[in-house]
Enzyme design. Structure first.
Site, mmCIF file in Angstrom:
data_model
loop_
_atom_site.group_PDB
_atom_site.id
_atom_site.type_symbol
_atom_site.label_atom_id
_atom_site.label_comp_id
_atom_site.label_asym_id
_atom_site.label_seq_id
_atom_site.Cartn_x
_atom_site.Cartn_y
_atom_site.Cartn_z
ATOM 1 C CG HIS A 1 52.553 42.377 42.790
ATOM 2 N ND1 HIS A 1 53.416 42.681 41.621
ATOM 3 C CD2 HIS A 1 52.690 40.967 43.107
ATOM 4 C CE1 HIS A 1 53.729 41.546 41.133
ATOM 5 N NE2 HIS A 1 53.709 40.482 41.937
ATOM 6 C CG ASP B 1 51.609 36.492 38.723
ATOM 7 O OD1 ASP B 1 51.840 35.992 39.792
ATOM 8 O OD2 ASP B 1 52.677 36.309 37.812
#
Ligand SMILES: *[C@@H]1O[C@H](CO)[C@@H](O)[C@H](O)[C@H]1NC(C)=O
Ligand SMILES: *[C@@H]1O[C@H](CO)[C@@H](O)[C@H](O)[C@H]1NC(C)=O
Ligand SMILES: *[C@@H]1O[C@H](CO)[C@@H](O)[C@H](O)[C@H]1NC(C)=O
Ligand SMILES: *[C@@H]1O[C@H](CO)[C@@H](O)[C@H](O)[C@H]1NC(C)=O
Ligand SMILES: *[C@@H]1O[C@H](CO)[C@@H](O)[C@H](O)[C@H]1NC(C)=O
Ligand SMILES: *[C@@H]1O[C@H](CO)[C@@H](O)[C@H](O)[C@H]1NC(C)=O
Length: 480
Positions: free
Chosen positions: A84, A339
């Site tokens: 994101h 991540d």
């Protein structure tokens, strides 16, 4: 070449008098007084590389390999997974930040001095706790802007691959991830986004087993180091002493410095400028960044010996896409997650693995596991399938390249193809041989899906392409 020509044009317009340009046919030659290449690398430093995964996106520092494929090759399939975009701190991080801010403001300082003089004007960028967790939308580094910009940039780079078919794309079921996917889609598909892209949302529920963009290790027995990582660095004591000396009454300690640096590292995600960044020295930021490297390495990267197995789910499934090729599997497979879903994939690919485990008591300068180059906000791993003609050094055929944050990262064991790529056959056989087994390593319950197949069962309905209704306070898991 581009900048060379542009400065030639500037000269021709008379905007620069110190450089004279002489045109010879198509090319422009500069006078001997200006260097073709700057000889400066100012301390090799950018703040953006020393903030863990907290702050704005920056491209990976490249090995110098051209981003474009060599002349003999054309990309025919692209498989991407993107984190994101820039976001506010997590709610849990926000609590620590607010504790140290309360200590700062509760110290009875009436006029801020020294490095903190700007505090008379400054306000915390999270004015409402509902912002925690959310993607940012304000300022030049905003997360939604990152995603849109990335989509538009990829349209320019890969738009020719789009065959006009409705194109499914995939987001894990988490609010900020979904919003990133949508903005990327609007950037990539432009006017055709509403009808020709079809967002598929894949739940983050652990019950999805391997059929997920966010698989977990059900039996992770290698978390000891992760659970006991250092949370401060010696230089943070120096920073605390400096600020305390400048403002009497202030009693910050190294924990507060860590919290305040964390706060500073997120500030640019929704503001153009952060005074807080300049409160700390370059050396202090280098130390802060290393704490981030440690955390990813031991908690979600190769320092946890089970993480490569988690990443193997995605890598294994991409081998099927690559071998089926664009005709069967589609030319564009865009995915969005977090991540800590990308770092296991990097580990499974066997790239950027330090030669020894990262030390906890010193910074191993030159360490390949520099997280600012791996998963900054908006970080992404792009796998390119290349269709290449024969060259003097390589056969005609299909090759693969890994591109991390827009820099080519050669596959360790095989880089003899054009542009330091690897032939698809070798790439496939090496990984088939080396990928750890997710199901046994992570003790995946037999009742959960045992492999990833949502790419082959995608919906082409467009109902999920836009947010319906407001985004909730600190919204996380969602399927819409
Ligand atoms: C490969 O060769 C064919 C035949 O000459 C040509 O049409 C094609 O454009 C070439 N591909 C690339 C990537 O140069
Ligand atoms: C995009 O959609 C419009 C309207 O449906 C259509 O006319 C146009 O051809 C599409 N563009 C492409 C590149 O397919
Ligand atoms: C974790 O368990 C596996 C067996 O399931 C074993 O091979 C491995 O050595 C264990 N790792 C640690 C760090 O205990
Ligand atoms: C710093 O001070 C806070 C209280 O303000 C305390 O909770 C924390 O443990 C201290 N950190 C260290 C390293 O002493
Ligand atoms: C690897 O991918 C293949 C084809 O998609 C699948 O059949 C197999 O189960 C996968 N293996 C693992 C361990 O996920
Ligand atoms: C496609 O839609 C069906 C029905 O809503 C759903 O069960 C399935 O999970 C969706 N597939 C994907 C890949 O999202």
């Amino acid at each position: 070449m581009t900048s060379f020509l542009i400065s030639g044009i500037v000269c021709a317009l008379g905007l620069s008098s110190s450089v004279t340009a002489v045109a010879y046919g198509d090319s422009v030659q500069k006078s001997a007084t200006e260097k073709q290449f700057s000889q400066e690398f100012p301390e090799g430093y950018s703040f953006l590389k020393h903030i863990g995964g907290n702050g704005p996106y920056s491209e990976r520092r490249s090995y110098g390999i051209s981003r474009d494929p060599p002349d003999s090759c054309a990309v025919d399939q692209v498989i991407m997974i993107k984190r994101h975009g820039e976001r506010y701190p997590l709610a849990s991080t926000g609590e620590s930040i607010e504790t140290s801010l309360a200590k700062l403001y509760g110290a009875g300082v009436t006029e801020w001095k020294g490095d903190l003089a700007f505090l008379d004007e400054w306000k915390y960028y999270v004015s409402n706790k509902c912002w925690y967790e959310a993607e940012t939308y304000s300022g030049p580094y905003a997360g939604l802007l990152d995603a849109y910009h990335h989509g538009a940039t990829y349209r320019d780079r890969y738009g020719d691959l789009w065959n006009g078919d409705v194109t499914p794309f995939f987001s894990s079921g988490y609010s900020r991830v979904i919003n990133t996917a949508r903005k990327f889609g609007e950037g990539f598909f432009g006017y055709n986004y509403s009808t020709d892209a079809a967002l598929n949302i894949i739940s983050e529920s652990e019950t999805l087993g391997a059929n997920s963009l966010t698989p977990v290790c059900y039996n992770d027995n290698d978390t000891d180091t992760c659970d006991n990582l250092p949370t401060t660095m010696p230089v943070f004591k120096v920073a605390a002493a400096r600020l305390n000396a400048q403002n009497s009454g202030l009693k910050l300690n190294e924990t507060d410095i860590y919290n305040l640096m964390t706060m500073a590292s997120f500030e640019l995600n929704n503001r153009a400028f952060s005074d807080w960044i300049n409160v700390f020295t370059q050396d202090e930021w280098v130390a802060f960044g290393y704490l981030g490297d440690l955390s990813y390495y031991y908690c979600a990267g190769p320092g946890d010996k089970n993480m490569a197995a988690v990443g193997a789910v995605y890598v294994n499934a991409t081998l099927s896409l690559l071998n089926e090729g664009p005709e069967k599997a589609g030319p564009l497979i865009f995915n969005f997650a977090h991540d800590t879903d990308i770092t296991p994939i990097v580990a499974a690919l066997g790239i950027l693995i330090p030669s020894e485990d990262l030390p906890l008591d010193r910074i191993p300068f030159g360490n390949p596991y520099s997280i600012g180059d791996i998963v900054p906000m908006g970080g992404h791993l792009t796998i390119e399938r290349l269709s290449c003609n024969a060259t003097a050094m390589s056969e005609k055929g299909t090759y693969v390249r890994l591109v991390l944050n827009e820099a080519v990262v050669p596959f360790n064991k095989c880089q003899s193809g054009p542009g330091y790529s690897c032939s698809l056959d070798d790439y496939t056989s090496i990984l088939k041989e080396e990928l750890p087994d997710y199901l046994t390593t992570c003790k995946v319950p037999k009742s959960y899906p045992q492999y990833l197949d949502f790419w082959w069962n995608a919906n082409t309905t467009t109902d999920l392409n836009y947010q319906q209704g407001p985004i909730g306070c600190q919204e996380g898991y969602t399927m819409s």
